[in-house]
Enzyme design. Sequence first.
Site, PDB file in Angstrom:
ATOM      1  N   THR A   1      59.567  25.850  46.661  1.00 50.20           N
ATOM      2  CA  THR A   1      59.508  25.417  45.397  1.00 50.20           C
ATOM      3  C   THR A   1      59.244  23.889  45.537  1.00 50.20           C
ATOM      4  OG1 THR A   1      60.543  25.296  43.381  1.00 50.20           O
ATOM      5  CG2 THR A   1      62.121  25.163  45.273  1.00 50.20           C
TER       6      THR A   1
ATOM      7  N   ARG B   1      65.849  24.242  52.293  1.00 48.37           N
ATOM      8  CA  ARG B   1      66.195  23.634  50.869  1.00 48.37           C
ATOM      9  C   ARG B   1      66.298  22.355  51.091  1.00 48.37           C
ATOM     10  NH1 ARG B   1      65.637  24.810  45.386  1.00 48.37           N
ATOM     11  NH2 ARG B   1      67.626  24.424  44.174  1.00 48.37           N
TER      12      ARG B   1
ATOM     13  N   ASN C   1      60.299  22.771  42.654  1.00 49.78           N
ATOM     14  CA  ASN C   1      61.139  22.895  41.158  1.00 49.78           C
ATOM     15  C   ASN C   1      60.132  23.291  40.174  1.00 49.78           C
ATOM     16  OD1 ASN C   1      63.275  23.426  39.670  1.00 49.78           O
ATOM     17  ND2 ASN C   1      63.946  21.172  39.281  1.00 49.78           N
TER      18      ASN C   1
ATOM     19  N   GLU D   1      63.616  18.374  42.797  1.00 53.02           N
ATOM     20  CA  GLU D   1      64.923  19.523  42.779  1.00 53.02           C
ATOM     21  C   GLU D   1      66.182  18.909  42.607  1.00 53.02           C
ATOM     22  OE1 GLU D   1      63.986  22.989  43.160  1.00 53.02           O
ATOM     23  OE2 GLU D   1      62.773  21.944  44.673  1.00 53.02           O
TER      24      GLU D   1
ATOM     25  N   THR E   1      57.811  27.023  40.916  1.00 49.30           N
ATOM     26  CA  THR E   1      58.301  27.868  42.305  1.00 49.30           C
ATOM     27  C   THR E   1      56.942  28.839  42.675  1.00 49.30           C
ATOM     28  OG1 THR E   1      60.473  27.349  41.995  1.00 49.30           O
ATOM     29  CG2 THR E   1      60.125  29.140  43.360  1.00 49.30           C
TER      30      THR E   1
ATOM     31  N   ASP F   1      68.349  20.482  40.084  1.00 47.95           N
ATOM     32  CA  ASP F   1      68.861  21.657  40.366  1.00 47.95           C
ATOM     33  C   ASP F   1      70.440  21.428  40.636  1.00 47.95           C
ATOM     34  OD1 ASP F   1      67.176  23.608  39.798  1.00 47.95           O
ATOM     35  OD2 ASP F   1      66.482  24.116  41.611  1.00 47.95           O
TER      36      ASP F   1
ATOM     37  N   SER G   1      70.533  26.759  43.850  1.00 50.48           N
ATOM     38  CA  SER G   1      69.278  27.349  43.716  1.00 50.48           C
ATOM     39  C   SER G   1      69.395  28.996  43.383  1.00 50.48           C
ATOM     40  CB  SER G   1      68.088  27.700  45.082  1.00 50.48           C
ATOM     41  OG  SER G   1      67.236  28.344  44.614  1.00 50.48           O
TER      42      SER G   1
ATOM     43  N   GLY H   1      60.595  31.176  38.836  1.00 52.24           N
ATOM     44  CA  GLY H   1      61.138  31.356  37.764  1.00 52.24           C
ATOM     45  C   GLY H   1      62.526  30.603  37.200  1.00 52.24           C
ATOM     46  N   GLY H   2      62.765  29.704  38.157  1.00 55.43           N
ATOM     47  CA  GLY H   2      64.316  29.077  37.991  1.00 55.43           C
ATOM     48  C   GLY H   2      65.209  30.327  37.579  1.00 55.43           C
TER      49      GLY H   2
HETATM   50  N1  GLY Z   1      64.120  25.182  41.780  1.00 61.31           N
HETATM   51  C1  GLY Z   1      64.505  26.543  41.180  1.00 61.31           C
HETATM   52  C2  GLY Z   1      65.618  27.069  42.034  1.00 61.31           C
HETATM   53  O1  GLY Z   1      65.691  26.501  43.181  1.00 61.31           O
HETATM   54  O2  GLY Z   1      66.527  27.926  41.618  1.00 61.31           O
END
Ligand code: GLY
Length: 572
Positions: free
Chosen positions: A382, A89, A384, A403, A364, A406, A435, A456-457
């Site tokens: 991702t 990440r 984002n 990102e 993502t 987030d 995330s 999909g977030g």
């Molecule tokens: N950027 C989406 C996630 O990491 O949840």
Amino acid sequence: MRSFLFPIVLLCLLVTPAKASQQQAAVAMPDTFSAAVAESILQRGGNAVDAAIAAQFALAVTLPEAGNIGGGGFMLIHRDGQQYFLDYREMAPGAATRDMYLDEQGEVIPDASIYGILASGVPGTVRGMWEAHQRHGTLEWAELVQPAVDLAEKGFPVPEPLARYARSYAKRMEGKDPAINFGRYFGSMEAGAVFRQPELAATLRRIRDEGADGFYRGKTAKLIADFMRSHRGLITEADLAAYEARWREPIAVDWRGYRIVSASPPSSGGIAVAQWLKIYDRALARLGEKPAHNSAEYVHLLAEAGKRVFADRAEYLGDPDFHQVPVSALLEGEYIARRSAELDLAGISPTPAIVPGLPESEETTHFSIVDRWGNAVSNTTTINLGFGSGVVVEGAGFLLNDEMDDFSAKPGVANFFGAMGGEANEIRPHKRMLSSMSPTIVMEGGDIRMVTGSPGGTTIITSVYQSILNVIEFGMDAQRAIDTPRFHHQLWPKDQIRYQPGLDSAVVNDLEGMGYQLNERGFGDLQVIVNRNGRLEAASQSSGRGDSRVFASEALPEAGQAPQPVGAETGG
Ligand code: GLY
């Protein structure tokens, strides 16, 4: 003698459900270029991790809206009976501050964490791939990066949806932060025309030849840091040199005789999926019978459970290197029982009363791979939102992530995905943002039953959760399990259920009658592999441009001759 034995052997092959792991390999990929790359690596004798690394780099070329070297992700690996979770990440730059997205009145500055130079965390992808290769790769690193170099240098024919998306995004970015140079790099994409990326090809060649140092040190690092300095961005050469990917314990829980293995913090995904499965079972016990799939009763039940899952997400989850996440408390039996007892099985629990219970265009991308040895990779990666921050590192040719959105910019203020957060997910230098990415493997005994994941977030959690229920609880095959309409509720906005086209209109009416607001909008791009009685099924969500393949393995090596990790050979 031979002619006598042959029919018997053939019969045995037909009636014995041989272990899928020894006969077949499968890939479920978000585009056809990455599928071809992953398949060719597996056919050359690479394992699932080799194929994943090559696919990740290929996607950085052919899927610029989400595939990346300028972002991050999580890789869940099943190898020789063990599971490993790699956190690559992004991290906040050293100069980031808690209130960096607030104006003088303490209000969130619109879009500052979403577009432009300040939206990016320090990318983790290249370091992540390097770490994965050191520990689990078997082919040479250069061989895994080369397909991406070729795709960037020689070009690839642009799929129509990508060309359309890139042109409309370029138009939308006009007049925003001057660092946004997306249009100059991608605005000319034409459907079917070959698209070459010479700057990206040069960056990938440095990564191919120098490993992770080809990105985090030397020329690429200087290009990033110089570009940042010239646009008043925050990422420095020191930030890049200090970036680390981390091996962490995956979340692993028992559920109905299966082992659900998934992402641990800084993702909320694994804890959320596990809570949701366990609360569902407790609620079924209260109901006495299973509601029909996608009936109003079923949607309501999952929404009631989801309210609790997302309330906990907002309060407790963040980067475990900065904040103590109460993982076992959130998954412990008595707590799950208490949360299940709170569900209102007949009506909607009032949203403000739901408090934490203990004292994307949502881009993502995800892919799933199983190799001939039964190893698997579930990888979600991702930048984002689609095309990340819209900023391309000049001279290096890749998009940077957005990102930083987030993180929780301010307590009680939702981010792009409508997710709330507090102290656990506030911005701190070198911290990783929370995330929802949920790469997951469902194990049955020692074998893989399912490999799943989605973009999909916050809807990622829903997609992964419902894909598991669809396969295990409702017995669907892989394709049906990911194409059957899903629905998403995440506590806030109050009583809103988002659903995919195809949900029965009578069910929609019933839910509206109960007081829910229904909102039809597709989400996710599930890529799953299912092992059904020893045969693999692979499926890509039909609404996307994915490509999934199951293929016979080449000649099997003798037992014990599976390739050894490169890192082990070199002592790395
Ligand atoms: N950027 C989406 C996630 O990491 O949840």
